[in-house]
Design an enzyme around this catalytic site. Structure first.
Site, PDB file in Angstrom:
ATOM      1  N   GLY A  14       0.811  -1.208   0.000  1.00 31.03           N
ATOM      2  CA  GLY A  14       0.000   0.000   0.000  1.00 31.03           C
ATOM      3  C   GLY A  14       0.846   1.260   0.000  1.00 31.03           C
ATOM      4  N   THR A  39      -3.093 -10.166  -4.594  1.00 34.42           N
ATOM      5  CA  THR A  39      -2.147  -9.078  -4.862  1.00 34.42           C
ATOM      6  C   THR A  39      -1.013  -9.566  -5.745  1.00 34.42           C
ATOM      7  OG1 THR A  39      -2.669  -8.010  -2.750  1.00 34.42           O
ATOM      8  CG2 THR A  39      -0.581  -7.400  -3.796  1.00 34.42           C
ATOM      9  N   LYS A  45       0.280  -4.358  -9.251  1.00 32.04           N
ATOM     10  CA  LYS A  45       1.197  -4.493  -8.110  1.00 32.04           C
ATOM     11  C   LYS A  45       2.500  -5.191  -8.488  1.00 32.04           C
ATOM     12  CE  LYS A  45      -1.615  -2.894  -4.837  1.00 32.04           C
ATOM     13  NZ  LYS A  45      -1.309  -1.732  -3.994  1.00 32.04           N
ATOM     14  N   LYS A 133      -9.053   3.007  15.454  1.00 32.95           N
ATOM     15  CA  LYS A 133      -7.628   2.885  15.785  1.00 32.95           C
ATOM     16  C   LYS A 133      -7.426   2.784  17.292  1.00 32.95           C
ATOM     17  CE  LYS A 133      -5.509   5.161  11.778  1.00 32.95           C
ATOM     18  NZ  LYS A 133      -4.507   6.163  11.355  1.00 32.95           N
TER      19      LYS A 133
END
Length: 339
Positions: A14, A39, A45, A133
């Site tokens: 990312g 991915t 990617k 978070k």
């Protein structure tokens, strides 16, 4: 010299993760990246994966929802750094559980890389994001897992190329809009520097169970100071429009309504086609909604949440003081790229 810790990076392909993987490998840490099978087969990617391999990075196939593979990956390393994106923030409790079960990790870094979510005046979508978070933090602490929370504040690459203006692709040369009075101080750090400081903390006992704030003095600016610096570089005075906090809050609410209407439309569309998984994929791959960007900007530029408190030794340390040898990119140097 003591042997460098082995590091597993989750979310390494990312935006933030790529810089951390690069910094880890460059610093000589045995570096491992957990990568989903999808991915590895994603053409977009492939260049990132190739760069990792050329740098000697170890690619491990797996994801947060395969507990067996996750634990196997964790057992190969000493430190775990999560750089997962918004859609997987809550899923980090799976990493916490796997670290607890593996029993070998000396430090965990959850995906933070922004404001200190425990010292925030966030509203709207940002409040929800920060609460997620914070929940991950509490899970880490409840399991007595050693941690470091990295507060990188603003990513220079997101904000400085446009002077934090929406709807433009270059720093403006005519007019700027300020959220609030423009006097709240913010911190703007270049992404490579964020990664460098992060990796510096890995084997530093001073950072265990601490928040690390990346607040180098050359990168702390109010919006007014930022605009003034830009004006000096281009030799021109810009028109300035100031939005009151009430107007900013109304704009956040309006953008949030737009976002919900859009999501409702696409949900109905995908449901009609009986392809709910495509809707989930759409959400995961969508850019940050305007309401989230604006509500985060409110905490930064109106409330001044990146600099409105003292860093006490009981909970935090400042990165540029710990590592004065790091030659970081200043805001002044960064803006010179666009003159």
């Amino acid at each position: 010299m003591a042997e460098r810790s082995k590091i597993l990076i989750i979310g390494g392909t990312g935006y933030t993760g790529k810089f951390i993987v690069e910094a880890s490998a460059n610093a000589g840490h045995p570096t491992f990246v957990l990568v989903r099978e999808s991915t590895l087969s994603d053409p977009s990617k492939s260049s990132v994966i190739d760069c990792f391999k050329k740098a000697g990075v170890n690619i491990i196939t797996g994801d947060l929802h395969d507990n067996e593979r996750l634990i196997t990956a964790i057992k190969q390393v000493d430190v775990v750094i999560s750089a997962v994106g918004l859609s997987q923030l809550a899923d980090q409790v799976k990493i916490v559980a796997a670290i607890k079960e593996a029993g070998n990790i000396k430090k965990f870094y959850p995906s933070e890389f922004g404001n200190d979510v425990d010292r925030s005046h966030a509203v709207g979508p940002a409040k929800t994001l920060f609460a997620t978070k914070a929940q991950v933090r509490r899970a880490i602490e409840a399991e007595n897992i050693p941690y470091t929370y990295i507060h990188s504040n603003c990513f220079a690459g997101y904000l400085l190329p446009t002077l934090a203006q929406s709807g433009v692709t270059a720093p403006p040369r005519d007019k700027v809009v300020s959220l609030g009075d423009g006097n709240a101080k913010a911190v703007f750090n270049e992404e490579h520097d964020i990664a460098t400081y992060t990796i510096k903390t890995v084997d530093d006992p001073r950072t265990v169970n601490k928040s690390v704030y990346i607040n180098p003095p050359g990168n702390i600016y109010s919006f007014n100071e930022l605009v003034s610096l830009w004006e000096k570089k281009i030799g021109k005075t810009l028109e300035k429009v100031y939005l009151s906090e009430d107007q900013v809050l109304k704009n956040i609410e309006g953008k949030l309504d737009e976002y919900y209407n859009k999501i409702s439309y696409f949900f109905s569309f995908f449901l009609t086609l009986n392809v709910y998984k495509l809707f989930v994929l759409y959400l995961a791959e969508s850019p940050f909604p305007d309401s989230l960007i604006m509500s985060i900007s409110h905490t930064v530029f109106v409330k001044g949440d990146q600099t409105n408190f003292e860093i006490e030794p009981s909970f935090g340390v400042e990165a540029s003081e710990l590592y004065p040898d790091v030659k970081y990119t200043t805001v002044d140097e960064y803006l010179s790229r666009f003159v």
